[in-house]
Design a protein around this motif. Structure first.
Motif, mmCIF file in Angstrom:
data_model
loop_
_atom_site.group_PDB
_atom_site.id
_atom_site.type_symbol
_atom_site.label_atom_id
_atom_site.label_comp_id
_atom_site.label_asym_id
_atom_site.label_seq_id
_atom_site.Cartn_x
_atom_site.Cartn_y
_atom_site.Cartn_z
ATOM 1 N N ALA A 158 -6.114 6.318 -1.134
ATOM 2 C CA ALA A 158 -5.402 5.065 -0.906
ATOM 3 C C ALA A 158 -5.547 4.159 -2.123
ATOM 4 C CB ALA A 158 -5.946 4.359 0.342
ATOM 5 N N LYS B 76 0.798 -1.218 0.000
ATOM 6 C CA LYS B 76 0.000 0.000 0.000
ATOM 7 C C LYS B 76 0.835 1.274 0.000
ATOM 8 C CE LYS B 76 -3.878 -2.145 2.468
ATOM 9 N NZ LYS B 76 -4.779 -2.062 3.653
ATOM 10 N N ASP C 41 1.460 9.883 5.499
ATOM 11 C CA ASP C 41 0.365 10.292 4.622
ATOM 12 C C ASP C 41 0.748 11.379 3.630
ATOM 13 O OD1 ASP C 41 -1.344 8.509 5.863
ATOM 14 O OD2 ASP C 41 -2.006 9.988 7.361
#
Length: 330
Positions: A329, A189, A231
């Motif tokens: 995401a 991810k 992030d």
């Protein structure tokens, strides 16, 4: 290398050759989407890699380049986008023996089309590109669009010789055409990668391939590995390379081809690599900084280039789509 070749040789720079490694992408924007980037860069070079084995030799002076660049990409069709690139460049060469020469103006205009051939987890795109000089003298070197043979010892002679004018060391007046396939993917991810390979030709006259013509053909390659640290912070490593395939004897010299010469001996090989740090402020805005370093080659400057900029975008791509992506995401 003979003295005649030395005086006529030009330095192959990687100012525009740098761009594909960052902007080369397997992702194409859709209609209504865009990516716009404004950046500045600087390098100061005092050495070059020679023609035989890439040995690092002195320039007998310093070549500095300062660039402000605008790069814009827009979605055109469902699976096709177009991009435009325009640099404003200032170059100064100062010889160790004294004296300097500065040239300032628009660099080579770039235009390209990217076709998305496959989407999803393994995106694939075909990119076609073209560069054209914004004016310039075809007998002056080097061009802002990149490579050519380089013998750095010719700089002092050129700076103080008959070719000295406001365009010297700025624009070679050559066009280029390129084609490349770009493949991408992700790991987990937080990590993405891209690989690219292609072909580029630089020329004065389209289709001219005689020994005495001014042309050169290159195989090209790019690679990127990006990792998200949280992030908002993206760290990526980038590589770009050019390898000569064929070249006319008139490609990288100011003087006319030498009588009895049956081919060139100056072929530029360029390997550049460097990190880039991107801070994604929000879905539409990035700020970034990075460096490019000459990791190897022949007939090219040894440079350590630093750049920084800001980007604005509106795309539906997720955060694992590199510089074109947003905050979503994977």
């Amino acid at each position: 290398m003979s003295l005649r070749r030395s005086v006529a040789a030009a330095v192959g720079l990687a100012t525009v050759s740098l761009a594909p490694a960052v902007w080369a992408s397997p992702w194409a924007l859709k209609p209504g989407e865009f990516y716009s980037e404004l950046s500045g860069s600087f390098y100061s070079a005092r050495s070059f890699l020679d023609n035989r084995d890439g040995t690092r030799l002195t320039l007998d002076g310093t070549l500095e380049e300062r660039t402000v660049r605008s790069h814009d990409e827009f979605g055109w069709k469902k699976r096709a986008s177009v991009w435009f690139d325009l640099p404003f460049v200032s170059r100064t060469f100062a010889g160790d023996a004294g004296g300097s020469l500065t040239s300032t103006g628009l660099g080579d205009l770039g235009f390209g089309i990217r076709f998305g051939m496959h989407l999803g987890h393994a995106p694939l795109a075909l990119e076609l590109g073209w560069t054209a000089p914004r004016g310039g003298n075809r007998k002056l070197f080097p061009g802002t669009s990149g490579s050519g043979g380089a013998d750095g010892t010719s700089y002092a002679a050129q700076a103080n010789g008959a070719v000295r004018d406001s365009s010297a060391f700025f624009d070679a007046g050559l066009q280029s055409l390129s084609a490349a396939l770009e493949l991408g993917g992700s790991v987990g991810k937080r990590t993405y990668w891209t690989l690219g390979g292609g072909y580029r030709t630089r020329y004065e006259t389209v289709g001219a391939r005689a020994v005495t013509d001014r042309y050169a053909d290159f195989a090209t390659g790019t690679a990127t590995l990006g990792i998200w640290l949280g992030d908002h912070v993206l760290v990526s490593g980038n590589f770009t390379g050019e390898w000569p395939m064929s070249q006319g004897s008139g490609y990288d010299r100011i003087a006319a081809p030498i009588a009895g010469d049956h081919g060139p001996d100056l072929e530029a090989v360029t390997h550049l690599a460097g990190p880039r740090l991107t801070y994604r402020i929000d879905e539409r805005t990035d700020v970034f900084a990075g460096t490019w370093h000459t990791e190897g080659g022949r007939n090219v400057l040894h440079t350590d280039q630093f750049y920084a900029g800001i980007a604005w975008k509106q795309t539906g791509l997720d955060r694992l789509a590199g510089v074109l992506g947003g905050t979503q995401a994977h």
